[in-house]
Design an enzyme around this catalytic site. Structure first.
Site, PDB file in Angstrom:
ATOM      1  CB  CYS A   2      -0.853   0.042   1.254  1.00  0.00           C
ATOM      2  SG  CYS A   2      -1.883  -1.408   1.476  1.00  0.00           S
ATOM      3  NE  ARG A  27       4.180   1.505  -1.502  1.00  0.00           N
ATOM      4  CZ  ARG A  27       5.257   0.792  -1.224  1.00  0.00           C
ATOM      5  NH1 ARG A  27       6.325   0.889  -1.974  1.00  0.00           N
ATOM      6  NH2 ARG A  27       5.272  -0.021  -0.194  1.00  0.00           N
ATOM      7  CD1 TRP A  74      -1.918  -5.576  -2.873  1.00  0.00           C
ATOM      8  CD2 TRP A  74      -2.745  -4.567  -4.668  1.00  0.00           C
ATOM      9  NE1 TRP A  74      -1.977  -6.492  -3.888  1.00  0.00           N
ATOM     10  CE2 TRP A  74      -2.473  -5.907  -4.990  1.00  0.00           C
ATOM     11  CE3 TRP A  74      -3.279  -3.728  -5.646  1.00  0.00           C
ATOM     12  CZ2 TRP A  74      -2.719  -6.428  -6.255  1.00  0.00           C
ATOM     13  CZ3 TRP A  74      -3.520  -4.251  -6.899  1.00  0.00           C
ATOM     14  CH2 TRP A  74      -3.250  -5.582  -7.199  1.00  0.00           C
ATOM     15  CG  ASN A 100       2.866  -1.031   3.034  1.00  0.00           C
ATOM     16  OD1 ASN A 100       2.261  -1.987   2.558  1.00  0.00           O
ATOM     17  ND2 ASN A 100       4.101  -0.715   2.678  1.00  0.00           N
ATOM     18  N   GLY A 101       1.415  -3.322   5.328  1.00  0.00           N
ATOM     19  CA  GLY A 101       1.996  -4.522   5.916  1.00  0.00           C
ATOM     20  C   GLY A 101       0.897  -5.486   6.316  1.00  0.00           C
ATOM     21  CD  GLU A 480       7.149 -17.162 -16.696  1.00  0.00           C
ATOM     22  OE1 GLU A 480       6.119 -17.388 -17.366  1.00  0.00           O
ATOM     23  OE2 GLU A 480       7.394 -16.050 -16.212  1.00  0.00           O
ATOM     24  CE  LYS A 484       7.104 -13.625 -18.545  1.00  0.00           C
ATOM     25  NZ  LYS A 484       6.016 -13.899 -17.636  1.00  0.00           N
ATOM     26  CD  GLU A 487       4.823 -11.873 -21.806  1.00  0.00           C
ATOM     27  OE1 GLU A 487       5.450 -12.375 -20.861  1.00  0.00           O
ATOM     28  OE2 GLU A 487       3.734 -11.302 -21.659  1.00  0.00           O
ATOM     29  CG  HIS A 503       9.987 -37.342 -29.321  1.00  0.00           C
ATOM     30  ND1 HIS A 503       9.905 -38.631 -29.814  1.00  0.00           N
ATOM     31  CD2 HIS A 503      10.254 -37.468 -27.992  1.00  0.00           C
ATOM     32  CE1 HIS A 503      10.094 -39.497 -28.819  1.00  0.00           C
ATOM     33  NE2 HIS A 503      10.307 -38.809 -27.714  1.00  0.00           N
ATOM     34  CE  LYS A 602       0.400  -7.179 -14.787  1.00  0.00           C
ATOM     35  NZ  LYS A 602       1.460  -8.190 -14.901  1.00  0.00           N
TER      36      LYS A 602
HETATM   37  O1  M6R Z   1      -3.898 -11.816 -14.769  1.00  0.00           O
HETATM   38  P1  M6R Z   1      -3.607 -13.235 -15.188  1.00  0.00           P
HETATM   39  O2  M6R Z   1      -2.618 -13.905 -14.303  1.00  0.00           O
HETATM   40  O3  M6R Z   1      -4.859 -14.049 -15.318  1.00  0.00           O
HETATM   41  O4  M6R Z   1      -2.976 -13.114 -16.616  1.00  0.00           O
HETATM   42  C1  M6R Z   1      -2.739 -14.268 -17.370  1.00  0.00           C
HETATM   43  C2  M6R Z   1      -1.901 -13.964 -18.592  1.00  0.00           C
HETATM   44  O5  M6R Z   1      -2.543 -13.041 -19.410  1.00  0.00           O
HETATM   45  C3  M6R Z   1      -0.520 -13.419 -18.200  1.00  0.00           C
HETATM   46  O6  M6R Z   1       0.175 -14.293 -17.373  1.00  0.00           O
HETATM   47  C4  M6R Z   1       0.314 -13.168 -19.459  1.00  0.00           C
HETATM   48  O7  M6R Z   1       0.652 -14.383 -20.066  1.00  0.00           O
HETATM   49  C5  M6R Z   1       1.559 -12.355 -19.129  1.00  0.00           C
HETATM   50  N1  M6R Z   1       1.763 -11.361 -20.135  1.00  0.00           N
HETATM   51  C6  M6R Z   1       2.784 -13.210 -19.012  1.00  0.00           C
HETATM   52  O8  M6R Z   1       3.924 -12.488 -18.764  1.00  0.00           O
END
Ligand code: M6R
Length: 607
Positions: A2, A27, A74, A100-101, A480, A484, A487, A503, A602
């Site tokens: 927060c 935050r 938050w 905050n905490g 993952e 990353k 992306e 394979h 996001k």
């Molecule tokens: O908010 P969410 O965790 O449901 O989001 C899921 C995906 O959209 C999210 O993880 C997306 O793949 C990210 N851009 C990965 O870095």
């Protein structure tokens, strides 16, 4: 996480705090609130939602006062409502607290205070602080704060004001950041410098267990009732840098928080002696969970990889058949479920349309739904029957990093919870709990090696294709790592199970396509070595993520990033950290728009 700002001085606090609080919205932004102390009276203003929605209303109130505190929330304990927004007050409305905490023992304290006659207005852990301070108040605010804090367990950064001791602002800290800004004829307190940098660059960083008493004419800082003379530091950052905690991007800041995320996720939930995990969010369905015979885990993108790790954990340690799917596929399948099936939905935002659609399907089939969610009060957390919050704090960068670490930690805790309901032995429960408690420290040791990872990233930045491989728990980590890199750097990367290379994917391996092999010393280590050799035989370069002390790996791999040893099932929680850093530093070396990569959002709230 927060945001807190406080002011005492000769100016009108309202515009100063409003500007400061807006800077701290990163935050937390589910609700906010102010308290002004003026001529012995307190005025409160609280609203749900982001500040911009109700800013005009706030400004029109024209609050007066040279002493005030404010907070952007938050949510962790208690839903997103006006009653739960800070500041919180005592019974008489004379003492006001922003915090905050997490107060871990708030339930016991709350019951005790209610039995003593205190009346609570919110569901938050913070409100117990206001009542404890009230209980100990004897005319001197800082004395009451000190006594109150002796009774709490947990973490806090807090600011307190009172109409009964109206010429001071008291601030205290334990494991939640708090700084004091020393301006001209004014003092400020804030969660971070971005809130106050427009007024002063002179700051004092409060340390754990310190209590600061700010007055118009000066301040004192105490530790254990002894005055501490502290050095004033000058901040060189600009406002934007300050918001990111001095890091160049939110993504790096969030990766650097991964150790804290584990700590926050497990805080107050570990019962070491009993080898149990306490998850209040599952209490209401504790009995139904005992009868569950199959679990389906659903999420999208990075959250789906968390599900995949969860599947392995649940099968191996809780002995429950588990399967995983992505939201967008699951909703069009015909899953075979019955009344003994439960579905776990994993999402940072709790607003991902594909995941919510799958949740709707499962609800229509009448099966038990659980959420592993970061955002309190989000659609997923409201729609599921029960769930566990990951407590990772706001994630701003589009690429999800710390949220994944929170999800993995939470799934490990759920595994212990369900496992101990079944056949998991006390000794195994204890072992996992003990290892979970050690994880934040292990994560920190990896984060400290970031300069070495940066050098490796810079060496590989010009390759256009990468493979990521791992087996068992680290297969989803490979997926993952590849996601990353794609992306944020726009480099083509693929993740695969190590055993799958032969394979098909091997056809693409050559000197122009490096492979990142996640190969900690675990039950599939030997198999991973065979896969690394397959790559080397095709002249492919290999970067290995290996366990500390494994010197052999250096003879096969071109570069090695070491991670500390932990339980195999917990390895993904830390093995993912170097992959996040590696992707970040490659993107940084290529000058990409890291926090806002092209074509991505996001939170994906459309199908
Ligand atoms: O908010 P969410 O965790 O449901 O989001 C899921 C995906 O959209 C999210 O993880 C997306 O793949 C990210 N851009 C990965 O870095």
């Amino acid at each position: 996480m927060c945001g807190i700002v406080g002011y005492i001085g000769n100016k009108d606090a309202s515009p100063i705090l409003l500007a400061g609080l807006k800077r701290l919205e990163y935050r937390g932004y589910d609700s906010y609130g102010f308290c002004f102390i003026n001529e012995g009276k307190a005025s409160l203003f609280k609203r749900v939602g982001k500040i911009e929605r109700t800013e005009k209303e706030f400004v029109d109130c024209n609050f007066k006062g040279n002493l005030a505190i404010c907070h952007s929330r938050w949510a962790t304990t208690g839903l997103v409502t006006e009653e739960n927004a800070h500041p919180h007050s005592d019974c008489k409305g004379e003492i006001f607290v922003v915090h905050n905490g997490i107060i871990e023992n708030y339930k016991e304290l709350r019951t005790k205070l209610i039995n003593e006659g205190h009346v609570f207005k919110s569901e938050t852990d913070t409100e117990v602080l206001a009542h404890l301070i009230e209980k100990h108040f004897d005319g001197v605010l800082e004395d009451a704060v000190r006594k109150a804090l002796k009774e709490v367990r947990g973490t806090y950064g807090l600011a307190v004001v009172s109409t009964k001791d109206p010429d001071k602002l008291v601030a205290a800290r334990l494991s939640s950041p708090l700084i004091i800004g020393v301006g001209v004829d004014e003092l400020l307190v804030a969660s971070d410098p971005s809130a106050i940098i427009a007024r002063t660059r002179q700051i004092i960083i409060l340390d754990d267990y310190e209590i600061a008493v700010l007055r118009k004419d000066g301040f004192n800082i105490f530790k254990e009732e002894v005055e501490n003379k502290k050095q004033i530091e000058t901040i060189e950052w600009d406002i934007e840098q300050a918001e990111k905690g001095g890091y160049e991007h939110f993504m790096l800041k969030e990766i650097m928080e991964e150790g804290n995320v584990i700590e926050d996720a497990i805080r107050g939930r570990m019962l070491k002696e009993e080898g149990l995990v306490k998850l209040g969010g599952l209490d209401s369905v504790e009995k139904e969970l005992r009868d569950i015979e199959k679990i389906i885990l659903i999420g999208c993108g990075t959250a789906h990889y968390a599900c995949k790790v969860g599947e392995y954990m649940l099968e191996e340690y809780a002995d429950i058949p588990a399967e995983t799917d992505i939201g967008s596929e699951f909703r069009y399948r015909k899953p075979v479920v019955d009344k003994n099936t439960a579905a776990i939905f994993v999402s940072q935002s709790g607003e991902t349309a594909d995941t919510l659609a799958a949740l709707k399907e499962m609800k229509e089939k009448g099966i038990l739904t659980l959420g592993v969610t970061n955002v309190v009060g989000s659609s997923q957390s409201r729609e599921t029957n029960a769930g566990v919050y990951t407590r990772s704090g706001p994630e701003i960068a589009v690429a999800s990093t710390k949220a994944l670490v929170g999800q993995l930690t939470t799934l490990a805790m759920i595994t212990v919870y369900l496992g101990r309901q079944r056949e998991m032995a006390l000794v195994m429960g204890k072992r996992i709990v003990e290892e979970l408690i050690k994880l934040p420290q292990l994560a920190e040791t990896i984060l400290k090696t970031r300069e070495d990872i940066k050098k490796i990233a810079e060496k590989y930045k010009d390759y256009r294709d990468f493979w990521y491989i791992g087996r068992k728990y680290n297969f989803p980590v490979a997926l993952e790592g590849a996601l990353k890199l794609k992306e944020i750097s726009y480099i083509h990367a693929e993740g695969a199970a190590g055993g799958e290379l032969k394979h098909g994917p091997l056809a693409l391996v050559d000197e122009n396509c490096p492979t990142i092999a996640i190969c900690p010393t675990d039950s599939v280590y030997e198999k991973m070595i065979s896969n690394i050799e397959e790559v080397k035989a095709r002249k492919g370069k290999v970067i290995a993520i290996a366990t500390e002390g494994n010197e052999e790996i250096g003879k096969i791999a071109d570069d090695v990033i070491y991670i500390p040893k932990t339980l195999e099932m917990l390895t993904p929680i830390i093995s993912v950290i170097p992959l996040h850093l590696f992707a970040y530093y490659i993107a940084s070396a290529l000058g990409r728009d890291i926090d806002k990569p092209k074509n991505l959002a996001k939170s994906v709230t459309v199908e």
